[in-house]
Motif scaffolding. Structure first.
Motif, PDB file in Angstrom:
ATOM      1  N   UNK A  13       0.834  -1.209   0.000  1.00 33.89           N
ATOM      2  CA  UNK A  13       0.000   0.000   0.000  1.00 33.89           C
ATOM      3  C   UNK A  13       0.871   1.263   0.000  1.00 33.89           C
ATOM      4  N   UNK A  14       2.034   1.200   0.642  1.00 29.80           N
ATOM      5  CA  UNK A  14       2.941   2.350   0.681  1.00 29.80           C
ATOM      6  C   UNK A  14       3.440   2.670  -0.726  1.00 29.80           C
ATOM      7  N   UNK A  15       3.907   1.646  -1.434  1.00 25.23           N
ATOM      8  CA  UNK A  15       4.394   1.853  -2.808  1.00 25.23           C
ATOM      9  C   UNK A  15       3.272   2.314  -3.724  1.00 25.23           C
ATOM     10  N   UNK A  16       2.115   1.705  -3.590  1.00 21.24           N
ATOM     11  CA  UNK A  16       0.986   2.088  -4.436  1.00 21.24           C
ATOM     12  C   UNK A  16       0.650   3.564  -4.244  1.00 21.24           C
ATOM     13  N   UNK A  17       0.589   4.005  -3.001  1.00 23.92           N
ATOM     14  CA  UNK A  17       0.266   5.408  -2.724  1.00 23.92           C
ATOM     15  C   UNK A  17       1.312   6.343  -3.326  1.00 23.92           C
ATOM     16  N   UNK A  18       2.590   5.997  -3.180  1.00 22.13           N
ATOM     17  CA  UNK A  18       3.663   6.839  -3.732  1.00 22.13           C
ATOM     18  C   UNK A  18       3.606   6.869  -5.256  1.00 22.13           C
ATOM     19  N   UNK A  19       3.336   5.727  -5.884  1.00 23.45           N
ATOM     20  CA  UNK A  19       3.273   5.669  -7.346  1.00 23.45           C
ATOM     21  C   UNK A  19       2.077   6.447  -7.889  1.00 23.45           C
ATOM     22  N   UNK A  20       0.940   6.298  -7.239  1.00 22.69           N
ATOM     23  CA  UNK A  20      -0.272   7.006  -7.688  1.00 22.69           C
ATOM     24  C   UNK A  20      -0.087   8.512  -7.552  1.00 22.69           C
ATOM     25  N   UNK A  21       0.493   8.944  -6.442  1.00 28.09           N
ATOM     26  CA  UNK A  21       0.700  10.378  -6.217  1.00 28.09           C
ATOM     27  C   UNK A  21       1.875  10.921  -7.018  1.00 28.09           C
ATOM     28  N   UNK A  22       2.838  10.037  -7.337  1.00 27.47           N
ATOM     29  CA  UNK A  22       4.010  10.475  -8.069  1.00 27.47           C
ATOM     30  C   UNK A  22       5.043  11.158  -7.195  1.00 27.47           C
ATOM     31  N   UNK A  23       4.902  11.029  -5.889  1.00 19.38           N
ATOM     32  CA  UNK A  23       5.837  11.640  -4.954  1.00 19.38           C
ATOM     33  C   UNK A  23       5.733  10.912  -3.621  1.00 19.38           C
ATOM     34  N   UNK A  24       6.711  11.172  -2.758  1.00 17.24           N
ATOM     35  CA  UNK A  24       6.718  10.550  -1.446  1.00 17.24           C
ATOM     36  C   UNK A  24       7.491  11.426  -0.475  1.00 17.24           C
ATOM     37  N   UNK A  25       7.117  11.379   0.783  1.00 14.40           N
ATOM     38  CA  UNK A  25       7.854  12.118   1.804  1.00 14.40           C
ATOM     39  C   UNK A  25       9.037  11.294   2.320  1.00 14.40           C
ATOM     40  N   UNK A  26       9.071  10.029   1.970  1.00 13.97           N
ATOM     41  CA  UNK A  26      10.158   9.148   2.401  1.00 13.97           C
ATOM     42  C   UNK A  26      11.449   9.471   1.645  1.00 13.97           C
ATOM     43  N   UNK A  27      12.527   9.666   2.375  1.00 13.77           N
ATOM     44  CA  UNK A  27      13.810   9.964   1.741  1.00 13.77           C
ATOM     45  C   UNK A  27      14.295   8.804   0.879  1.00 13.77           C
ATOM     46  N   UNK A  28      13.977   7.594   1.294  1.00 12.38           N
ATOM     47  CA  UNK A  28      14.421   6.420   0.541  1.00 12.38           C
ATOM     48  C   UNK A  28      13.604   6.214  -0.738  1.00 12.38           C
ATOM     49  N   UNK A  29      12.331   6.571  -0.703  1.00  9.83           N
ATOM     50  CA  UNK A  29      11.473   6.375  -1.878  1.00  9.83           C
ATOM     51  C   UNK A  29      11.594   7.497  -2.903  1.00  9.83           C
ATOM     52  N   UNK A  35      12.894   8.622 -10.442  1.00 13.99           N
ATOM     53  CA  UNK A  35      13.412   7.880 -11.603  1.00 13.99           C
ATOM     54  C   UNK A  35      12.273   7.208 -12.388  1.00 13.99           C
ATOM     55  N   UNK A  36      11.327   6.618 -11.662  1.00 11.01           N
ATOM     56  CA  UNK A  36      10.173   5.995 -12.319  1.00 11.01           C
ATOM     57  C   UNK A  36       9.410   7.030 -13.133  1.00 11.01           C
ATOM     58  N   UNK A  37       9.162   8.200 -12.545  1.00  8.87           N
ATOM     59  CA  UNK A  37       8.438   9.263 -13.249  1.00  8.87           C
ATOM     60  C   UNK A  37       9.187   9.718 -14.500  1.00  8.87           C
ATOM     61  N   UNK A  38      10.514   9.822 -14.403  1.00  9.72           N
ATOM     62  CA  UNK A  38      11.314  10.229 -15.562  1.00  9.72           C
ATOM     63  C   UNK A  38      11.222   9.189 -16.680  1.00  9.72           C
TER      64      UNK A  38
END
Length: 75
Positions: A13-29, A35-38
């Motif tokens: 669910x964490x990855x899905x949320x970051x991918x759908x939003x196209x951003x994340x507050x996590x420094x690691x993500x 890179x995925x967006x690019x």
């Protein structure tokens, strides 16, 4: 314009949320999402992100078989 579309399933669910939003507050993500967006932009592809439970995730099956085989050999 969009060149192609694809469906990508995840059991996180964490990855899905970051991918759908196209951003994340996590420094690691953040670098990974960037890179995925690019790559999506450069490839002119439009993803459809979806959630699937771990038990029904088709990508987990091959790796689970390998682990079971390795565990049986150790015994």
């Amino acid at each position: 314009s969009v060149k192609s579309r694809f469906l990508h399933l995840t059991d996180s669910a964490v990855c899905l949320n970051a991918l759908v939003r196209g951003r994340s507050s996590s420094r690691k993500l953040r670098p990974l999402i960037s890179r995925i967006n690019a790559l999506l932009l450069a490839g002119r592809v439009h993803p459809l992100w979806g959630y699937v439970s771990s038990a029904t995730n088709p990508a987990d099956r091959p790796s689970r078989r390998v682990r079971r085989t390795c565990q049986k050999r150790r015994m």
